[in-house]
Design a protein around this motif. Structure first.
Motif, mmCIF file in Angstrom:
data_model
loop_
_atom_site.group_PDB
_atom_site.id
_atom_site.type_symbol
_atom_site.label_atom_id
_atom_site.label_comp_id
_atom_site.label_asym_id
_atom_site.label_seq_id
_atom_site.Cartn_x
_atom_site.Cartn_y
_atom_site.Cartn_z
ATOM 1 N N GLN A 570 0.808 -1.226 0.000
ATOM 2 C CA GLN A 570 0.000 0.000 0.000
ATOM 3 C C GLN A 570 0.833 1.265 0.000
ATOM 4 O OE1 GLN A 570 -3.988 0.241 1.876
ATOM 5 N NE2 GLN A 570 -3.139 -1.185 3.362
ATOM 6 N N GLY A 571 2.127 1.137 0.284
ATOM 7 C CA GLY A 571 2.976 2.319 0.312
ATOM 8 C C GLY A 571 3.053 3.006 1.651
ATOM 9 N N ASN A 572 2.632 2.332 2.735
ATOM 10 C CA ASN A 572 2.763 2.929 4.062
ATOM 11 C C ASN A 572 4.231 3.195 4.391
ATOM 12 O OD1 ASN A 572 0.030 2.559 4.200
ATOM 13 N ND2 ASN A 572 0.052 1.284 6.043
ATOM 14 N N SER A 573 4.480 4.064 5.343
ATOM 15 C CA SER A 573 5.839 4.482 5.676
ATOM 16 C C SER A 573 6.699 3.315 6.164
ATOM 17 C CB SER A 573 5.802 5.563 6.762
ATOM 18 O OG SER A 573 7.110 5.879 7.194
ATOM 19 N N PHE A 574 7.964 3.348 5.776
ATOM 20 C CA PHE A 574 8.920 2.370 6.287
ATOM 21 C C PHE A 574 9.089 2.486 7.806
ATOM 22 C CE2 PHE A 574 10.951 1.875 1.948
ATOM 23 C CZ PHE A 574 10.714 0.517 1.860
ATOM 24 N N GLU A 575 8.725 3.626 8.351
ATOM 25 C CA GLU A 575 8.850 3.799 9.803
ATOM 26 C C GLU A 575 7.965 2.812 10.552
ATOM 27 O OE1 GLU A 575 9.873 8.582 9.851
ATOM 28 O OE2 GLU A 575 7.795 7.904 9.636
#
Length: 788
Positions: A570-575
């Motif tokens: 989905q492209g959520n943050s790598f954080e």
């Protein structure tokens, strides 16, 4: 090689090292099989089941614990109750057994009391509940009470990060008082609760050098470092930030033994170190590893009926016009798998362990029903999870002789085979249920509700369907019968282990009993280790509760799968991915044997979700029944490769679902269970490219010691870029990712004391090193692996 200007020379280190190897006082035959799992203490009292660790608990003479704890050993030697709390994050307890001392690591409890409140702001509710990772998503486990118009609940929670939602009169909603939310992967959001200081810096423990019999580790917390060889604490010495110890001479007679180490500083635990030994020497090359080294496993899940038909003579569909062709048998069998091993396919794609779907006899008739759109259909038992026998091989897959041949051919080719075993439930035609209907849990709850698919609310009793009775494992006779059934498979067949279905739905005593029987009947008399990995959807605390020396070796880490799915898909943050991976390290250790999946037969294919052919919020099963799921968009193949890179470069066991090596599309069951495709003329150019990339990745995983036994350090974590490294003595691997839609330069602050002049990029991306900073230029949706 490490920079010798910055590094102590071996000659200098030897001045204060301990010298020649000596024997430690250990028995010829250990009372502990393998490496004793650390004991994580509870908040106040901790009960240790001694049979989890020792072959003969009756031989225990005494236990010795740190001064801050008290220990009560039961008269029958079957339990030890520890009371109190450790002064430090780590310590050691010693069991004296038949005259020998065995040391086991203790970890201090990090549970905290947490109160969550909900202000209805004048609205009226009958019930307020919470369900989340801290209570296994069971709203009944966290009821709120109302005080002066405000609802509140208090619970003990381990330090960490937790997703949760509130239940207001049964309706799910994020906590309105908590602004911290994250995608739930289904089009909605969950609230996020952080307990404790999860951002606090942890000390690093690193492999440094060795000159047998002396091994050197590096850490800023040398005085707090605890080192074990097998299950015996070793004496250590240290100078500056270098710690040394000697490998006991006992190790010289053992083909495989291990060094393990931990440290702490300022109340924070370090990573752990794991060093394999071959006859007392540090293993530096994967060529010295064998298929019995579990950390070296690269697993591949075969859904037998949908893999390959090697013997058309045993292909037989269920003769029922109500069954849609997608829900009937296709014809895959043992012969097809054996032929695939012999063809070299598995070797070519770099997997060395097969997980086979269940092989026991399933019903001849159709069961179940799909009538929610698209088609109306019943189902056959092609998948194997509806057993009508727990010991008879399903003839559609082949004969016992063909199964034995499969195992022999796999072992001859250096491969392991583990079998999917179903214990939680049986089909209603199974003799166990036919003869003993009272052995099943109740299908209806006291309030009249049907007790089906209540996975969390009725975790130990719920039925999967009305024709699949869940067995009542609170009954001793059920435990004995079903553990004997499982034992049959590893006693009569040369299997290397089990994948256990529906683990969390079965009481812990079943797993203890099964593991004890395997040790007594297989491992002790033959030396054969049986690896056991479980399937549990739930909190890490629940998942970890099934893993120790007396139960399972590992489980699948679905929490990290979900985080990877949301990040790469989905492209959520790598954080968020960093947070979830660190949580897994906290619970399972940095050298765990958890299974890290690309997907499975119960989930919409990663590549299809990522591409958008099935949306994140829709019912994947309905999608598969109502339309043809087309080939993915090109970028989704790149995203799938990134997900494979992640799974192949983090600690644990990578697990690939058949077809994911090239990117087979599919909605949810049964569309995600299409025929496997092998030949080049069956695959598109994108699929062929992905399979080639996958093979390169697995080759790196299988040949680099750093990717099996290396430590782990995050370097760069932003919304769209990620970089981490793993090091094992002077070897190092760096993985870098860019999931944005444009080219990025990923900067990595390099570790000191390594000579990077021979650093090589494995996938052809440009990089430079300037003033100790690595700069890797990565196109959109790409990655790089650099090896030193």
């Amino acid at each position: 090689m490490m920079n010798k200007i910055l590094k102590f020379t071996i000659a200098a280190l030897a001045l204060w090292a301990m010298g020649c190897s000596s024997y430690i006082d250990a028995p010829k035959d250990s009372q502990i099989i393998g490496q004793a799992s650390p004991i994580s203490l509870e908040f106040d009292k901790t009960t240790i089941i001694t049979a989890d660790y020792f072959i003969s608990p009756s031989l225990i003479d005494s236990v010795v614990v740190p001064a801050s704890l008290s220990a009560a050993l039961s008269q029958d030697r079957e339990e030890v109750v520890l009371s109190g709390s450790l002064d430090n994050p780590l310590d050691v307890m010693t069991f004296w057994v038949d005259g020998y001392g065995y040391d086991i690591l203790l970890k201090k409890s990090n549970q905290q009391e947490v109160t969550i409140t909900f202000d209805p702001e004048g609205k009226q509710y009958e019930t307020v509940q919470l369900k989340g990772e801290m209570n296994n998503w069971n709203p009944a486990a966290a009821p709120f009470t109302k005080e002066e118009g405000v609802w509140k609940t208090t619970m003990l929670v381990n330090e960490g990060v937790y997703q949760y939602i509130l239940m207001l009169d049964g309706k799910e909603t994020p906590d309105p008082a908590n602004p911290n939310t994250v995608s739930n992967g289904m089009g909605g959001t969950n609230s996020v609760l952080t307990v404790g200081d999860v951002e606090a810096e942890k000390p690093m423990l690193e492999t440094y050098d060795h000159s047998e019999p002396v091994v050197y580790l590096k850490t800023p917390a040398i005085e707090n470092t605890i080192v074990f060889w097998e299950n015996y604490q070793l004496e250590t010495r240290y100078k500056d930030n270098i710690l040394s110890f000697e490998i006991p001479a006992n190790a010289q007679s053992m083909e495989r033994s291990h060094i393990r180490a931990w440290t702490y500083e300022n109340g924070r635990l370090s990573n752990d170190v794991l060093i394999p030994l071959s006859y007392g020497k540090v293993i530096r090359d994967t060529e010295e590893l064998t298929r019995h080294d579990n950390h070296n496993w690269n697993m591949y899940f075969v859904l037998i009926d949908r893999f390959k038909d090697g013997n058309p003579a045993n292909t037989r569909k269920v003769d029922d016009p109500q069954i849609h062709p997608k829900a009937n048998y296709y014809g895959g069998d043992f012969a097809g798998i054996t032929q695939t091993i012999q063809s070299g396919y598995f070797k070519d794609i770099g997997v060395n362990t097969l997980w086979l779907s269940p092989i026991t006899q399933n019903p001849e008739d159709a069961y179940g029903l799909w009538d929610k759109g698209g088609v109306t259909t019943t189902f056959s038992g092609y998948h194997g999870y509806w057993p009508v026998s727990s010991s008879k091989v399903d003839d559609r897959f082949g004969t016992e002789e063909e199964f034995r041949e499969l195992l022999d051919v796999a072992h001859q080719n250096g491969m392991n085979v583990i079998l999917d075993y179903v214990a939680n439930h049986v089909h209603e035609l199974h003799p166990v249920y036919q003869r003993n209907p009272d052995w099943a849990t109740e299908l209806y709850l006291p309030d009249g509700r049907l007790n089906t698919e209540l996975w969390d609310e009725q975790r130990l009793t719920t039925w999967f369907d009305t024709f699949m009775p869940t067995l009542d494992f609170s009954r001793e006779e059920v435990i004995e019968t079903m553990t004997d059934s499982a034992l049959y498979w590893v006693k009569d067949f040369e299997l290397d282990g089990f994948r256990h279905d529906a683990t969390k739905h079965i009481q812990l005593e079943f797993w203890r009993t099964l593991t004890r029987k395997i040790k007594d009947s297989v491992t002790v008399p033959t030396g054969r280790q049986i690896f056991q990995i479980g399937e549990t959807y739930g909190s890490r605390e629940l998942i970890a509760s099934y893993i120790n020396s007396g139960m399972l070796d590992a489980q699948f880490d679905f929490s990290l799968y979900d985080a990877g799915l949301n990040t790469f898909g989905q492209g959520n943050s790598f954080e968020g991915l960093e947070t979830q991976l660190q949580e897994s390290f906290n619970y399972y250790g940095y050298h765990n044997l958890m299974g890290y999946i690309s997907g499975n037969h119960d989930k919409t294919r990663f590549i299809t979700l990522t591409s958008g052919e099935v949306s994140w919020s829709e019912d994947g099963k309905l999608a598969g029944w109502t339309r043809e799921i087309e080939d993915p968009q090109a970028f989704a193949y790149d995203r799938l490769s990134m997900f494979h890179v992640f799974n192949q470069t983090i600690p644990g066991i990578p697990v690939t679902y058949q077809g994911d090596e090239y990117g087979q599309p599919g909605a949810n069951d049964p569309d995600n269970r299409r025929w496997m495709e092998f030949e080049e003329d069956e695959l598109s150019s994108l699929e062929l490219r992905n399979r080639s990339v996958y093979s390169t990745l697995t080759d790196l995983r299988n040949t680099e010691m750093t990717l099996t036994y290396g430590d782990f350090r995050f370097h760069t974590v932003t919304e769209n870029t990620l970089a981490y490294s793993r090091a094992y003595f002077e070897e190092q691997v760096i993985a870098a990712f860019n999931k944005s839609d444009q080219q990025q330069v990923v900067e990595v602050l390099l570790r000191n004391e390594f000579d990077y002049s021979n650093l090589e990029a494995q996938f052809g991306n440009d990089f430079v090193i300037e003033d100790g900073v690595l700069k890797v230029t990565l196109p959109s949706n790409s990655f790089e692996i650099l090896i030193l």
